[in-house]
Scaffold this active site. Structure first.
Site, PDB file in Angstrom:
ATOM      1  N   HIS A 205       1.021  -1.304  -0.145  1.00  0.00           N
ATOM      2  CA  HIS A 205       0.035   0.007  -0.002  1.00  0.00           C
ATOM      3  C   HIS A 205       0.886   1.279  -0.093  1.00  0.00           C
ATOM      4  CE1 HIS A 205       1.196  -0.445   4.245  1.00  0.00           C
ATOM      5  NE2 HIS A 205       0.972   0.913   4.415  1.00  0.00           N
ATOM      6  N   ASP A 207       0.977   5.288   1.802  1.00  0.00           N
ATOM      7  CA  ASP A 207       0.031   6.068   2.924  1.00  0.00           C
ATOM      8  C   ASP A 207      -0.506   7.080   2.556  1.00  0.00           C
ATOM      9  OD1 ASP A 207       1.335   3.938   4.638  1.00  0.00           O
ATOM     10  OD2 ASP A 207       2.999   5.364   5.341  1.00  0.00           O
ATOM     11  N   HIS A 262       4.644   0.112  -0.125  1.00  0.00           N
ATOM     12  CA  HIS A 262       5.571  -0.610   0.698  1.00  0.00           C
ATOM     13  C   HIS A 262       4.688  -1.711   1.283  1.00  0.00           C
ATOM     14  CE1 HIS A 262       3.843   2.820   3.016  1.00  0.00           C
ATOM     15  NE2 HIS A 262       3.944   2.085   4.152  1.00  0.00           N
ATOM     16  N   ARG A 272       8.312  -9.122  14.946  1.00  0.00           N
ATOM     17  CA  ARG A 272       8.759  -7.762  14.452  1.00  0.00           C
ATOM     18  C   ARG A 272       7.386  -6.793  15.300  1.00  0.00           C
ATOM     19  NH1 ARG A 272      10.675  -4.353  10.366  1.00  0.00           N
ATOM     20  NH2 ARG A 272       9.153  -2.533   9.776  1.00  0.00           N
TER      21      ARG A 272
END
Ligand code: GA4
Length: 330
Positions: A205, A207, A262, A272
């Site tokens: 996607h 931002d 990204h 993570r």
């Protein structure tokens, strides 16, 4: 004043020297905030990648690790305890589902408005087990620090573009009404799928906001798409911040800066944890190319819209959709 790329190149006697090396190729730019050339390097990175790493940012590591460990405490709770939290629609705890339109990922998260003193924020923090006041105060100082970093980067960007108003971009985040968001993500370890493919943590996607500031622990997963659409893994660095251009900044620069695509791949046996500040404009703000950035005769590539219109449209989209194309002039 519009600086032609060739002119900029000439100013680049000390260009971006530091890059993150990946498979012998030099790619992700590193911006040293203490370097007097930082402003030029930021312009170049926004044009070429829409993404860069920031070092010498001045934010104490203790703050980042304190918030990380609070987040880890929360995410380590049994599922039934986490499910007592306010759901992430729009702000709260979310698990596997991302956004309102059927996207899923190997992720759990807390999504917060940066207006931490609002009644709904209090309700959210009070729905979290543990010490909500401490958690909230940590989130508050962390957001304060990354917002300062984001506005400093945006001021340098305006400076690097030789714009008279140094705050053309940063004022959007500084505005009392700025519609900014904060997100704490946990990508739990996952067994590799039988087809040997990667498991998606957070699907690809861009931002929608102006600028995003990400910090993660030292676990891999983040990838950015390069100009040819190939995925480039971003080596994690818990001491640094990664900044990406959002759709709104792409529009304000009339496409000169790229809102980078990204995603996060969960391919590790370790958790993570990332924390991201999404600096957005006030709802009523008109998002359009800045006249001073348009070269003579250059036309706007976009139809006019306000941030609230863009957000409404974004929340009707799927994660991987190209959200700007609805607003492009034919
Ligand atoms: C992507 C950037 C931010 O994480 C976010 C995301 C939001 C969400 O998770 O609810 C969105 C996504 C993001 C863009 C399109 C819509 C909204 C999920 C989705 C499908 C918080 C944001 O502002 O936009």
């Amino acid at each position: 004043i519009y600086s032609k790329p060739s002119l900029l190149e000439q100013n680049f006697s000390t260009p971006i020297r530091t890059f993150i090396k990946h498979q012998q190729k030099t790619i992700i730019p590193v911006i040293d905030m203490s370097n007097p050339y930082a402003k030029h390097n930021i312009v170049k990175a926004c044009e070429e990648y829409g993404f860069f790493k920031v070092i010498n940012h001045g934010i104490p590591m203790e703050l980042m690790s304190a918030l990380e460990s609070e987040a880890v405490k929360f995410f380590s709770l049994p599922q039934f305890e986490k499910d007592k939290a306010v759901p992430a629609s729009p702000f709260g705890y979310g698990n596997k589902k991302v956004g309102p339109n059927g996207d899923v990922g190997w992720i759990e998260y807390l999504l917060l408005s940066t207006k931490l003193d609002s009644a709904s924020s209090s309700q959210l923090f009070n729905s979290l087990r543990g010490n909500p006041d401490f958690f909230r105060s940590l989130v508050k100082s962390y957001i304060g620090s990354v917002k300062n970093l984001a506005t400093e980067v945006l001021r340098l960007l305006a400076d690097g573009l030789m714009m008279q108003e140094r705050n053309v971009f940063s004022r959007l985040l500084e505005d009392e009404e700025s519609d900014s968001i904060f997100r704490l993500n946990h990508y739990p370890p996952c067994p590799p799928p039988p087809n040997h493919r990667n498991t998606v943590g957070f699907g690809e996607h861009t931002d929608p906001q102006v600028i995003s500031v990400l910090r993660s622990n030292n676990i891999t997963g983040l990838q950015i798409a390069d100009k040819n659409g190939s995925w480039i893994p971003v080596p994690p660095d818990q001491n640094s911040f990664f900044i990406n251009v959002g759709d709104s900044l792409q529009v304000m620069s009339n496409g000169r800066f790229k809102s980078v695509k990204h995603r996060v791949i969960q391919n590790s046996m370790k958790s993570r944890v990332s924390m991201i500040y999404f600096g957005g404009p006030p709802s009523s703000e008109r998002i359009a190319p800045l006249p001073s950035l348009l070269a003579e005769g250059e036309q706007s590539l976009y139809k006019e819209f306000t941030w609230s219109e863009y957000k409404t449209s974004a929340y009707k989209s799927r994660l991987a959709d190209n959200r700007l194309c609805k607003f492009e002039k034919q």
